[in-house]
Design an enzyme around this catalytic site. Structure first.
Site, short mmCIF file in Angstrom:
data_model
loop_
_atom_site.label_atom_id
_atom_site.label_comp_id
_atom_site.label_asym_id
_atom_site.label_seq_id
_atom_site.Cartn_x
_atom_site.Cartn_y
_atom_site.Cartn_z
N SER A 37 13.68 12.32 4.15
CA SER A 37 14.45 13.33 3.40
C SER A 37 15.81 13.42 4.05
O SER A 37 15.96 13.04 5.23
CB SER A 37 13.74 14.68 3.50
OG SER A 37 14.58 15.72 3.03
N GLY A 57 5.53 9.13 -5.26
CA GLY A 57 4.59 8.06 -4.96
C GLY A 57 4.08 7.37 -6.21
O GLY A 57 3.95 6.13 -6.25
N TYR A 102 9.55 21.88 7.69
CA TYR A 102 9.70 20.62 6.97
C TYR A 102 10.71 19.72 7.68
O TYR A 102 10.44 18.53 7.95
CB TYR A 102 10.15 20.91 5.53
CG TYR A 102 10.33 19.68 4.67
CD1 TYR A 102 9.23 18.96 4.21
CD2 TYR A 102 11.60 19.23 4.32
CE1 TYR A 102 9.39 17.83 3.42
CE2 TYR A 102 11.77 18.11 3.53
CZ TYR A 102 10.67 17.42 3.07
OH TYR A 102 10.84 16.29 2.29
N GLY A 111 4.32 12.56 -8.61
CA GLY A 111 5.67 12.64 -8.04
C GLY A 111 6.25 11.28 -7.69
O GLY A 111 6.10 10.30 -8.42
N LEU A 128 0.86 -1.19 0.00
CA LEU A 128 0.00 0.00 0.00
C LEU A 128 0.90 1.23 0.00
O LEU A 128 1.80 1.35 0.82
CB LEU A 128 -0.92 0.00 1.22
CG LEU A 128 -1.95 1.14 1.24
CD1 LEU A 128 -3.27 0.65 1.87
CD2 LEU A 128 -1.47 2.38 1.99
O1 NJP Z 1 5.44 15.24 -3.47
P1 NJP Z 1 4.21 15.72 -4.39
P2 NJP Z 1 6.80 14.51 -3.87
N1 NJP Z 1 -3.31 12.34 2.42
O2 NJP Z 1 3.76 17.01 -3.81
C1 NJP Z 1 -0.31 13.28 -1.55
C2 NJP Z 1 9.56 13.49 0.09
N2 NJP Z 1 10.69 14.20 -0.51
O3 NJP Z 1 6.55 13.37 -4.76
O4 NJP Z 1 -4.05 13.53 -2.55
C3 NJP Z 1 -2.78 11.50 1.52
O5 NJP Z 1 4.56 15.65 -5.82
C4 NJP Z 1 -0.61 13.91 -2.89
O6 NJP Z 1 -1.81 13.34 -3.39
P3 NJP Z 1 -3.19 14.13 -3.59
C5 NJP Z 1 8.41 14.40 0.47
O7 NJP Z 1 8.62 15.00 1.73
C6 NJP Z 1 10.53 14.89 -1.67
O8 NJP Z 1 7.78 15.54 -4.26
O9 NJP Z 1 -3.59 13.75 -4.97
N3 NJP Z 1 -2.01 11.91 0.51
C7 NJP Z 1 0.55 13.45 -3.74
O10 NJP Z 1 0.32 12.19 -4.28
C8 NJP Z 1 7.26 13.41 0.49
O11 NJP Z 1 7.20 12.73 1.71
C9 NJP Z 1 11.63 15.59 -2.20
O12 NJP Z 1 -2.90 15.60 -3.42
C10 NJP Z 1 -1.76 13.22 0.41
C11 NJP Z 1 1.68 13.33 -2.73
O13 NJP Z 1 1.11 13.34 -1.41
C12 NJP Z 1 7.63 12.43 -0.63
O14 NJP Z 1 9.02 12.59 -0.85
C13 NJP Z 1 12.84 15.60 -1.53
C14 NJP Z 1 -2.27 14.15 1.31
C15 NJP Z 1 2.61 14.51 -2.80
O15 NJP Z 1 3.12 14.61 -4.08
C16 NJP Z 1 6.88 12.70 -1.93
O16 NJP Z 1 7.25 13.96 -2.42
C17 NJP Z 1 12.95 14.90 -0.36
C18 NJP Z 1 -3.08 13.67 2.35
N4 NJP Z 1 -3.62 14.49 3.27
C19 NJP Z 1 11.88 14.19 0.15
N5 NJP Z 1 -1.84 15.40 0.96
C20 NJP Z 1 11.53 16.38 -3.47
N6 NJP Z 1 10.45 16.25 -4.24
O17 NJP Z 1 12.48 17.14 -3.79
C21 NJP Z 1 -1.07 15.22 -0.12
O18 NJP Z 1 14.13 14.91 0.28
N7 NJP Z 1 -1.01 13.92 -0.46
#
Ligand code: NJP
Length: 255
Positions: free
Chosen positions: A125, A14, A138, A12, A5
């Site tokens: 991260s 996920g 963050y 992104g 899951l």
């Molecule tokens: O994030 P983004 P990333 N309940 O904003 C979902 C870490 N990270 O892929 O519901 C459930 O593109 C949202 O889905 P939706 C970062 O901290 C990143 O960049 O459709 N889901 C979307 O699928 C994070 O932990 C970088 O809005 C919820 C997803 O979350 C992970 O990697 C660097 C939600 C966010 O997609 C994924 O980041 C690093 C909720 N309440 C660590 N709210 C980086 N990108 O540079 C949102 O060191 N989502």
């Protein structure tokens, strides 16, 4: 083949994890707040799941059936100095990155414990181990997440549950760019914000992170902490080599 899951699979990192695990033949349960955003993913199940909502979490875990592996990926960020960051914004980040990750873990652990096996993989991260100015909330949320994950590793290890923390550096998703920034006109912290903006770490792709997460899921004895790629390894090494008794300044960061 494992039943996995994934939270935050709509875009992104996920989404890339869902694709990679499905491609490797695992049973993938992709989740997001709006399941329509998952419609084109070639996975076994697409479920509505908001990690900040207990009912939503309970329903999704019930519908998912047996889960061998949780990939807790959903996360967000905010840019603002701590002096003036709206506390509601800080709380939003903490509710998602920290308590949201614990909430979904709490929902899957009981069945794993009874079965005597399971995996929890938390996407953290490099900022789970170091801090950068203007992104303090963050880092605070990810340090807390790492404390929770490491404690879970100790508490649930006895029941056959393995815990891993994957630590990316910069990743080429829209996530960070879309984050809200809170600055007033003539903000005294603007120079620091510009300095941060000019800091260009070597970004890796969501697909590269996804391959590391998938390798972790499949590894018989995964490490607790797994830096995601060479830039993250360099950054974490620079933190380890910098004095612990002084603040970690941007000039120390190697990524
Ligand atoms: O994030 P983004 P990333 N309940 O904003 C979902 C870490 N990270 O892929 O519901 C459930 O593109 C949202 O889905 P939706 C970062 O901290 C990143 O960049 O459709 N889901 C979307 O699928 C994070 O932990 C970088 O809005 C919820 C997803 O979350 C992970 O990697 C660097 C939600 C966010 O997609 C994924 O980041 C690093 C909720 N309440 C660590 N709210 C980086 N990108 O540079 C949102 O060191 N989502």
């Amino acid at each position: 083949m494992a039943s996995v899951l994934i939270t935050g699979a709509s875009r992104g990192i996920g989404r890339a994890i869902a694709l990679e695990l499905a491609d490797r033949g695992h049973r993938v349960v992709a989740t997001a707040r709006e399941p329509e955003a998952l419609a084109d993913l070639p996975v076994d199940q697409r479920l509505q799941l908001d990690v900040t909502d207990q009912d939503s979490v309970d329903r999704a875990v019930r519908e998912a059936g047996e889960i061998d592996v949780l990939v807790s990926n959903a996360g967000t960020t905010v840019r603002a100095p701590l002096e003036s960051v709206p506390l509601a914004e800080f709380e939003r980040v903490y509710q998602l990155n920290t308590l949201g990750a614990l909430r979904i873990a709490q929902a899957v652990i009981p069945a794993m414990r009874r079965r005597g096996s399971g995996r929890l993989v938390f996407v953290s991260s490099i900022q789970g181990r170091l801090v950068l100015p203007i992104i303090g909330p963050y880092a605070a949320s990810k340090w807390a997440l790492e404390a929770i994950a490491e404690t879970l590793a100790i508490e649930t290890g006895h029941f056959g549950i393995k815990v891993s923390i994957v630590q990316p550096g910069a990743v080429s998703t829209a996530g960070a760019a879309q984050a809200g920034a809170f600055f007033g006109d003539d903000d005294p912290y603007a120079p620091l914000y510009q300095q941060l903006g000019a800091l260009r770490g070597e970004a890796i792709t969501p697909e590269e992170v996804a391959a590391i997460v998938a390798d972790t899921v499949e590894h018989p004895h995964p490490d607790l902490r797994i830096p995601a790629g060479a830039p993250a390894e360099r950054a974490l090494k620079s933190r380890k080599e910098a004095p612990e008794n002084e603040p970690f300044i941007l000039a120390n960061l190697d990524w």
